[in-house]
Write a protein that holds these residues in place. Sequence first.
Motif, mmCIF file in Angstrom:
data_model
loop_
_atom_site.group_PDB
_atom_site.id
_atom_site.type_symbol
_atom_site.label_atom_id
_atom_site.label_comp_id
_atom_site.label_asym_id
_atom_site.label_seq_id
_atom_site.Cartn_x
_atom_site.Cartn_y
_atom_site.Cartn_z
ATOM 1 N N THR A 4 -4.185 49.621 4.718
ATOM 2 C CA THR A 4 -3.281 49.268 5.810
ATOM 3 C C THR A 4 -4.120 49.089 7.063
ATOM 4 N N PHE A 5 -3.980 47.940 7.698
ATOM 5 C CA PHE A 5 -4.768 47.640 8.883
ATOM 6 C C PHE A 5 -4.070 46.565 9.711
ATOM 7 N N ASP A 6 -4.570 46.355 10.914
ATOM 8 C CA ASP A 6 -4.016 45.347 11.818
ATOM 9 C C ASP A 6 -4.776 44.040 11.593
ATOM 10 N N VAL A 7 -4.049 42.976 11.306
ATOM 11 C CA VAL A 7 -4.665 41.664 11.112
ATOM 12 C C VAL A 7 -4.015 40.691 12.086
ATOM 13 N N ASN A 8 -4.807 40.195 13.005
ATOM 14 C CA ASN A 8 -4.330 39.214 13.986
ATOM 15 C C ASN A 8 -3.075 39.691 14.708
ATOM 16 N N GLY A 9 -3.046 40.986 15.003
ATOM 17 C CA GLY A 9 -1.960 41.538 15.796
ATOM 18 C C GLY A 9 -0.781 42.090 15.016
ATOM 19 N N ALA A 10 -0.818 42.028 13.701
ATOM 20 C CA ALA A 10 0.289 42.537 12.885
ATOM 21 C C ALA A 10 -0.238 43.562 11.884
ATOM 22 N N THR A 11 0.515 44.620 11.689
ATOM 23 C CA THR A 11 0.129 45.627 10.702
ATOM 24 C C THR A 11 0.432 45.099 9.306
ATOM 25 N N GLU A 12 -0.560 45.150 8.448
ATOM 26 C CA GLU A 12 -0.444 44.639 7.083
ATOM 27 C C GLU A 12 -0.883 45.720 6.099
ATOM 28 N N THR A 13 -0.290 45.704 4.919
ATOM 29 C CA THR A 13 -0.677 46.599 3.840
ATOM 30 C C THR A 13 -0.969 45.762 2.605
ATOM 31 N N VAL A 14 -2.109 46.034 1.981
ATOM 32 C CA VAL A 14 -2.505 45.334 0.758
ATOM 33 C C VAL A 14 -2.681 46.396 -0.324
ATOM 34 N N ASP A 15 -1.995 46.207 -1.433
ATOM 35 C CA ASP A 15 -2.039 47.151 -2.550
ATOM 36 C C ASP A 15 -3.008 46.694 -3.632
ATOM 37 N N ASP A 16 -3.401 47.623 -4.479
ATOM 38 C CA ASP A 16 -4.257 47.376 -5.644
ATOM 39 C C ASP A 16 -5.593 46.747 -5.275
ATOM 40 N N VAL A 17 -6.164 47.210 -4.174
ATOM 41 C CA VAL A 17 -7.478 46.725 -3.757
ATOM 42 C C VAL A 17 -8.536 47.417 -4.605
ATOM 43 N N TRP A 18 -9.401 46.638 -5.198
ATOM 44 C CA TRP A 18 -10.483 47.140 -6.029
ATOM 45 C C TRP A 18 -11.577 47.712 -5.129
ATOM 46 N N GLU A 19 -12.245 48.763 -5.561
ATOM 47 C CA GLU A 19 -13.278 49.432 -4.762
ATOM 48 C C GLU A 19 -14.378 48.499 -4.282
ATOM 49 N N GLY A 20 -14.760 47.547 -5.092
ATOM 50 C CA GLY A 20 -15.849 46.636 -4.745
ATOM 51 C C GLY A 20 -15.403 45.357 -4.068
ATOM 52 N N GLU A 21 -14.133 45.262 -3.765
ATOM 53 C CA GLU A 21 -13.593 44.046 -3.147
ATOM 54 C C GLU A 21 -14.046 43.933 -1.699
ATOM 55 N N VAL A 62 -18.458 43.552 4.179
ATOM 56 C CA VAL A 62 -17.612 44.701 4.494
ATOM 57 C C VAL A 62 -16.692 44.954 3.311
ATOM 58 N N ALA A 63 -16.719 46.168 2.803
ATOM 59 C CA ALA A 63 -15.788 46.526 1.724
ATOM 60 C C ALA A 63 -14.376 46.526 2.291
ATOM 61 N N ALA A 64 -13.437 46.006 1.536
ATOM 62 C CA ALA A 64 -12.055 45.912 2.001
ATOM 63 C C ALA A 64 -11.531 47.268 2.452
ATOM 64 N N GLY A 65 -11.877 48.310 1.740
ATOM 65 C CA GLY A 65 -11.415 49.651 2.092
ATOM 66 C C GLY A 65 -11.899 50.123 3.451
ATOM 67 N N GLN A 66 -13.006 49.571 3.935
ATOM 68 C CA GLN A 66 -13.519 49.936 5.250
ATOM 69 C C GLN A 66 -12.608 49.453 6.371
ATOM 70 N N ALA A 67 -11.711 48.532 6.075
ATOM 71 C CA ALA A 67 -10.796 48.018 7.095
ATOM 72 C C ALA A 67 -9.605 48.946 7.318
ATOM 73 N N GLU A 68 -9.454 49.979 6.477
ATOM 74 C CA GLU A 68 -8.337 50.914 6.610
ATOM 75 C C GLU A 68 -8.247 51.437 8.045
ATOM 76 N N GLY A 69 -7.083 51.219 8.664
ATOM 77 C CA GLY A 69 -6.838 51.699 10.015
ATOM 78 C C GLY A 69 -7.524 50.902 11.113
ATOM 79 N N CYS A 70 -8.201 49.833 10.752
ATOM 80 C CA CYS A 70 -8.959 49.037 11.718
ATOM 81 C C CYS A 70 -8.150 47.835 12.207
ATOM 82 N N SER A 71 -8.749 47.148 13.149
ATOM 83 C CA SER A 71 -8.196 45.897 13.659
ATOM 84 C C SER A 71 -9.118 44.760 13.237
ATOM 85 N N VAL A 72 -8.547 43.747 12.595
ATOM 86 C CA VAL A 72 -9.307 42.575 12.163
ATOM 87 C C VAL A 72 -8.700 41.357 12.836
#
Length: 157
Positions: A4-21, A62-72
């Motif tokens: 779950t992170f902020d993307v272009n000003g909106a909070t988004e949640t992406v499920d089933d993210v693979w560790e190496g994604e 950047v691993a997708a999981g590193q975006a948790e709680g971040c702003s992109v």
Amino acid sequence: MRVTFDVNGATETVDDVWEGESLLYMLRERMGLPGSKNACEQGECGSCTVYLNGTPVCSCLVAAGQAEGCSVRTVEGLTKGAQLDPMQEAFVEAGAVQCGFCTPGLIVQAHDLIEHNADPSDAEIREALAGNLCRCTGYEKILDAVRLAAQRKAAAR
């Protein structure tokens, strides 16, 4: 995993993210934000540059999981509704867009440059864009676009 992170000003949640994604894959393939390009997958070309917490990064590294709680913020997020960002407009007007593959990363990096340096010298522009490769333009039109956007920003003050 769930991200779950902020993307272009909106909070988004992406499920089933693979560790190496990668963040790039998540943005393009899962979220439908194709602006950032997948070229080298090694952080060498800059085509996938996005802002992560206000800092330009190669999203392929950047691993997708590193975006948790971040702003992109992606190149799509630079627009205001249908209005292009002045840097995007300058790239179009200066003819700095050819095949378009490198353009999103260059625009994000150049946008960041003039946010921090409203009147960059040619050497400063070249240094800021050194991590972004372009095979089509020969770079001169890209430099013209950055100069144009910087001039317009200065005139708007």
